[in-house]
Write an enzyme that holds these catalytic residues in place. Structure first.
Site, mmCIF file in Angstrom:
data_model
loop_
_atom_site.group_PDB
_atom_site.id
_atom_site.type_symbol
_atom_site.label_atom_id
_atom_site.label_comp_id
_atom_site.label_asym_id
_atom_site.label_seq_id
_atom_site.Cartn_x
_atom_site.Cartn_y
_atom_site.Cartn_z
ATOM 1 C CB CYS A 172 -1.001 -0.140 1.342
ATOM 2 S SG CYS A 172 -2.196 -1.288 1.060
ATOM 3 C CG ASP A 177 2.885 5.395 3.426
ATOM 4 O OD1 ASP A 177 4.046 5.610 3.494
ATOM 5 O OD2 ASP A 177 1.885 5.840 3.090
ATOM 6 C CB CYS A 191 6.520 9.461 1.674
ATOM 7 S SG CYS A 191 5.333 9.901 3.007
ATOM 8 C CB CYS A 197 2.494 10.213 7.673
ATOM 9 S SG CYS A 197 2.657 9.723 5.994
#
Length: 294
Positions: A41, A43, A68, A112
């Site tokens: 996916c 992450d 990221c 995140c």
């Protein structure tokens, strides 16, 4: 190019507490990890905790992240935030605490910080004997098959972060960011949550009004309740017509308000005062209230 804060860039280029924590096999010490996301996916995060069992204090924390700039920075920030906190204290940490520590995150990267919060919960649940597979957010109807996001998880993120659009939901948990076929389901959830909020607000207002009928309101209670009714019941209607309202003064049972915008110069403003504003306040605050223009 994303507009990252200096703190985000610093923790990306110079991450703190990166790697695993070895289990020292010492008395009164436990090492556990929580894992969320998947490489497929885009992450994935594994958060490691070293816990003093007698006090449930997090002595150390580290992370392993595939993702990221924001994912790495959020993970690193989280490990610093939770050190020396008890497990119960750590569970109160939200994704917004992580974002604030970083000086903010781009809206599209808020997922995140959510991933960090969920990894922390997963690690603590595992330590307490609740496997992540049994977490209530994993039960229920699967809404987003692209990212494996369930209905309870989306609902929880909507409520905790006061989300109102599908785009915001995608920014926070990625749901809807794949094929897009689940966006209608997400929209339905947003509507349901808003309806539940409206119903709850109406019930609270009704209960307060009922209590007021039995026991006279103090001046401060009366003003607060008037402000609440104006904000939740009256203002949205006026805004829809291009107007607005401001509570100017409360003197006993006389409520002075200032109509602005389109309502300010409207020929039917006096009718609005009596039939809409005064009627709402008499129903939900006190039947003796009178509304007059400021």
């Amino acid at each position: 190019m994303w507009d990252y804060s200096e703190k985000v860039l610093d923790l990306f280029y110079n991450p703190i507490n990166q790697g695993a924590i070895a289990d020292p096999q010492e008395p009164d010490v436990a090492v556990v990890y929580g894992e969320v996301g998947s490489i497929a996916c885009g992450d994935a995060l594994r958060l490691h905790l070293r816990i003093q069992e007698s006090t449930e204090v997090i002595q150390d924390a580290s992370f392993q992240t595939f993702g990221c700039t924001s994912a790495i920075a959020s993970s690193s920030a989280l490990t610093e935030i939770i050190k020396q906190k008890t497990l119960d204290e750590a569970l109160k940490i939200t994704n917004h605490d992580i974002a604030d520590y970083l000086g903010g995150l781009p809206e599209a990267k808020m997922h995140c910080s959510v991933m960090g919060q969920e990894a922390l919960e997963a690690a603590i649940y595992k330590y307490r004997g609740i496997e992540i597979e049994q977490h209530e957010d994993d039960d229920g109807t699967l809404i987003c098959s692209c990212y494996g996001i369930s209905e309870p998880r989306i609902r929880r993120v909507i409520i905790e972060n006061d989300l109102t659009t599908v785009e915001q939901v995608t920014n926070y948990v990625k749901a809807g960011g794949g094929c897009g076929s689940c966006q209608a389901g997400i929209e339905d959830l947003l509507i349901e949550v808003q309806q539940e909020r409206t119903a709850l607000s109406a019930r609270v207002t009704s209960e307060v009004a009922a209590q007021a009928a039995d026991k006279p309101l103090t001046p401060m209670q009366k003003i607060n309740l008037i402000q609440q009714v104006i904000a939740e019941d009256v203002r949205p209607i006026l805004l829809a017509d291009g107007g607005d309202i401001e509570l100017y003064d409360v003197d006993g049972d006389v409520v002075r308000v200032l109509l602005t915008g389109a309502c300010g110069g409207c020929e039917s403003s006096s009718e609005t005062l009596k039939n809409s504003i005064e009627a709402s306040l008499q129903t939900k605050v006190s039947s003796t209230l009178v509304v007059v223009p400021a």
